[in-house]
Scaffold this motif. Structure first.
Motif, mmCIF file in Angstrom:
data_model
loop_
_atom_site.group_PDB
_atom_site.id
_atom_site.type_symbol
_atom_site.label_atom_id
_atom_site.label_comp_id
_atom_site.label_asym_id
_atom_site.label_seq_id
_atom_site.Cartn_x
_atom_site.Cartn_y
_atom_site.Cartn_z
ATOM 1 N N MET A 171 -7.133 0.731 1.126
ATOM 2 C CA MET A 171 -6.450 2.007 1.105
ATOM 3 C C MET A 171 -6.526 2.655 2.484
ATOM 4 N N ASP A 172 -7.684 2.500 3.116
ATOM 5 C CA ASP A 172 -7.834 3.093 4.444
ATOM 6 C C ASP A 172 -6.906 2.437 5.460
ATOM 7 N N SER A 173 -6.763 1.118 5.376
ATOM 8 C CA SER A 173 -5.882 0.442 6.336
ATOM 9 C C SER A 173 -4.423 0.822 6.100
ATOM 10 N N ALA A 174 -4.035 1.064 4.852
ATOM 11 C CA ALA A 174 -2.666 1.496 4.574
ATOM 12 C C ALA A 174 -2.427 2.901 5.125
ATOM 13 N N LYS A 175 -3.427 3.765 5.018
ATOM 14 C CA LYS A 175 -3.285 5.114 5.570
ATOM 15 C C LYS A 175 -3.196 5.076 7.093
ATOM 16 N N ILE A 176 -3.962 4.160 7.714
ATOM 17 C CA ILE A 176 -3.894 4.016 9.172
ATOM 18 C C ILE A 176 -2.509 3.528 9.591
ATOM 19 N N ASP A 177 -1.914 2.655 8.758
ATOM 20 C CA ASP A 177 -0.571 2.152 9.060
ATOM 21 C C ASP A 177 0.512 3.180 8.779
ATOM 22 N N GLY A 178 0.154 4.331 8.240
ATOM 23 C CA GLY A 178 1.124 5.403 8.048
ATOM 24 C C GLY A 178 1.632 5.564 6.630
ATOM 25 N N ALA A 179 1.029 4.911 5.667
ATOM 26 C CA ALA A 179 1.467 5.044 4.282
ATOM 27 C C ALA A 179 0.998 6.385 3.712
ATOM 28 N N GLY A 180 1.838 6.983 2.875
ATOM 29 C CA GLY A 180 1.488 8.237 2.215
ATOM 30 C C GLY A 180 0.674 7.977 0.956
ATOM 31 N N GLU A 181 0.288 9.061 0.290
ATOM 32 C CA GLU A 181 -0.522 8.943 -0.915
ATOM 33 C C GLU A 181 0.198 8.176 -2.028
ATOM 34 N N CYS A 182 1.463 8.489 -2.238
ATOM 35 C CA CYS A 182 2.231 7.802 -3.283
ATOM 36 C C CYS A 182 2.405 6.330 -2.951
ATOM 37 N N VAL A 226 0.437 4.455 -1.106
ATOM 38 C CA VAL A 226 -0.860 3.795 -1.275
ATOM 39 C C VAL A 226 -1.119 3.533 -2.750
ATOM 40 N N PHE A 227 -0.812 4.522 -3.573
ATOM 41 C CA PHE A 227 -1.060 4.352 -4.997
ATOM 42 C C PHE A 227 -0.192 3.251 -5.594
ATOM 43 N N PHE A 228 1.128 3.298 -5.357
ATOM 44 C CA PHE A 228 2.034 2.353 -6.006
ATOM 45 C C PHE A 228 2.016 0.961 -5.387
ATOM 46 N N ARG A 229 1.616 0.813 -4.154
ATOM 47 C CA ARG A 229 1.601 -0.506 -3.510
ATOM 48 C C ARG A 229 0.225 -1.169 -3.510
ATOM 49 N N ILE A 230 -0.844 -0.398 -3.605
ATOM 50 C CA ILE A 230 -2.185 -0.990 -3.519
ATOM 51 C C ILE A 230 -2.983 -0.752 -4.795
ATOM 52 N N VAL A 231 -3.099 0.483 -5.207
ATOM 53 C CA VAL A 231 -3.975 0.815 -6.330
ATOM 54 C C VAL A 231 -3.365 0.371 -7.666
ATOM 55 N N PHE A 232 -2.113 0.683 -7.904
ATOM 56 C CA PHE A 232 -1.486 0.370 -9.191
ATOM 57 C C PHE A 232 -1.445 -1.131 -9.490
ATOM 58 N N PRO A 233 -1.076 -2.010 -8.531
ATOM 59 C CA PRO A 233 -1.124 -3.444 -8.852
ATOM 60 C C PRO A 233 -2.530 -3.943 -9.205
ATOM 61 N N LEU A 234 -3.556 -3.336 -8.642
ATOM 62 C CA LEU A 234 -4.913 -3.725 -8.999
ATOM 63 C C LEU A 234 -5.317 -3.185 -10.369
ATOM 64 N N MET A 235 -4.678 -2.106 -10.796
ATOM 65 C CA MET A 235 -5.000 -1.493 -12.085
ATOM 66 C C MET A 235 -4.227 -2.105 -13.253
ATOM 67 N N LYS A 236 -3.182 -2.869 -12.984
ATOM 68 C CA LYS A 236 -2.348 -3.401 -14.059
ATOM 69 C C LYS A 236 -3.121 -4.192 -15.115
ATOM 70 N N PRO A 237 -4.024 -5.110 -14.732
ATOM 71 C CA PRO A 237 -4.761 -5.819 -15.787
ATOM 72 C C PRO A 237 -5.610 -4.892 -16.660
ATOM 73 N N ALA A 238 -6.247 -3.925 -16.053
ATOM 74 C CA ALA A 238 -7.074 -2.997 -16.833
ATOM 75 C C ALA A 238 -6.205 -2.126 -17.742
ATOM 76 N N LEU A 239 -5.083 -1.652 -17.230
ATOM 77 C CA LEU A 239 -4.182 -0.836 -18.049
ATOM 78 C C LEU A 239 -3.597 -1.635 -19.206
ATOM 79 N N ALA A 240 -3.240 -2.903 -18.949
ATOM 80 C CA ALA A 240 -2.700 -3.745 -20.018
ATOM 81 C C ALA A 240 -3.760 -4.009 -21.082
ATOM 82 N N ALA A 241 -4.985 -4.276 -20.661
ATOM 83 C CA ALA A 241 -6.056 -4.544 -21.630
ATOM 84 C C ALA A 241 -6.360 -3.308 -22.467
ATOM 85 N N VAL A 242 -6.484 -2.174 -21.823
ATOM 86 C CA VAL A 242 -6.776 -0.938 -22.556
ATOM 87 C C VAL A 242 -5.594 -0.561 -23.448
#
Length: 128
Positions: free
Chosen positions: A1-12, A14-30
């Protein structure tokens, strides 16, 4: 997340390109577990729903099971009639049919969510 912010990515971004793909398995299981929980829930319907047209399938199946158990354990029925009913009332067959009806939709949906379960288990593993 820090490297994406350094590259100029915004909060949204960072969330949709980095955090959300990592959360998909947990969200599907829950999500799958919560759907299974609500599918098998009959107690809330028993408490809160008065209309017979709006009662869920699980409550109907529980009522059928309880009716069979009550019929077979009733002490007011003469023993000759109870013995005659013993072979005709499908207690075990009704139980097994109820299990199939309850578990069939879960068994149909599980293969679609299985890849997310496996990905969630292996996402943090060390690859050699």
């Amino acid at each position: 997340m820090d490297s994406a912010k350094i590259d100029g990515a915004g909060e949204c971004s960072v969330f949709f390109r980095i955090v959300f793909p990592l959360m998909k398995p947990a969200l599907a299981a829950v999500g799958f577990m919560m759907a299974t929980l609500y599918w098998n829930d009959w107690q809330n319907a028993l408490l809160f729903i008065d209309s017979d047209n709006k009662k869920p399938l699980q409550l109907l199946l529980v009522n059928i099971q309880k009716s069979i158990e009550t019929l077979l354990s009733n002490r007011n029925i003469p023993s000759a009639a109870l013995a005659a009913m013993q072979g005709r009332v499908p207690q075990n067959s009704a139980t097994m049919a109820t299990v199939v009806v309850v578990i069939l939709p879960v068994m149909i949906a599980y293969p679609f969510f299985q890849k997310y379960f496996i990905k969630g288990l292996t996402i943090g593993s060390v690859k050699s």
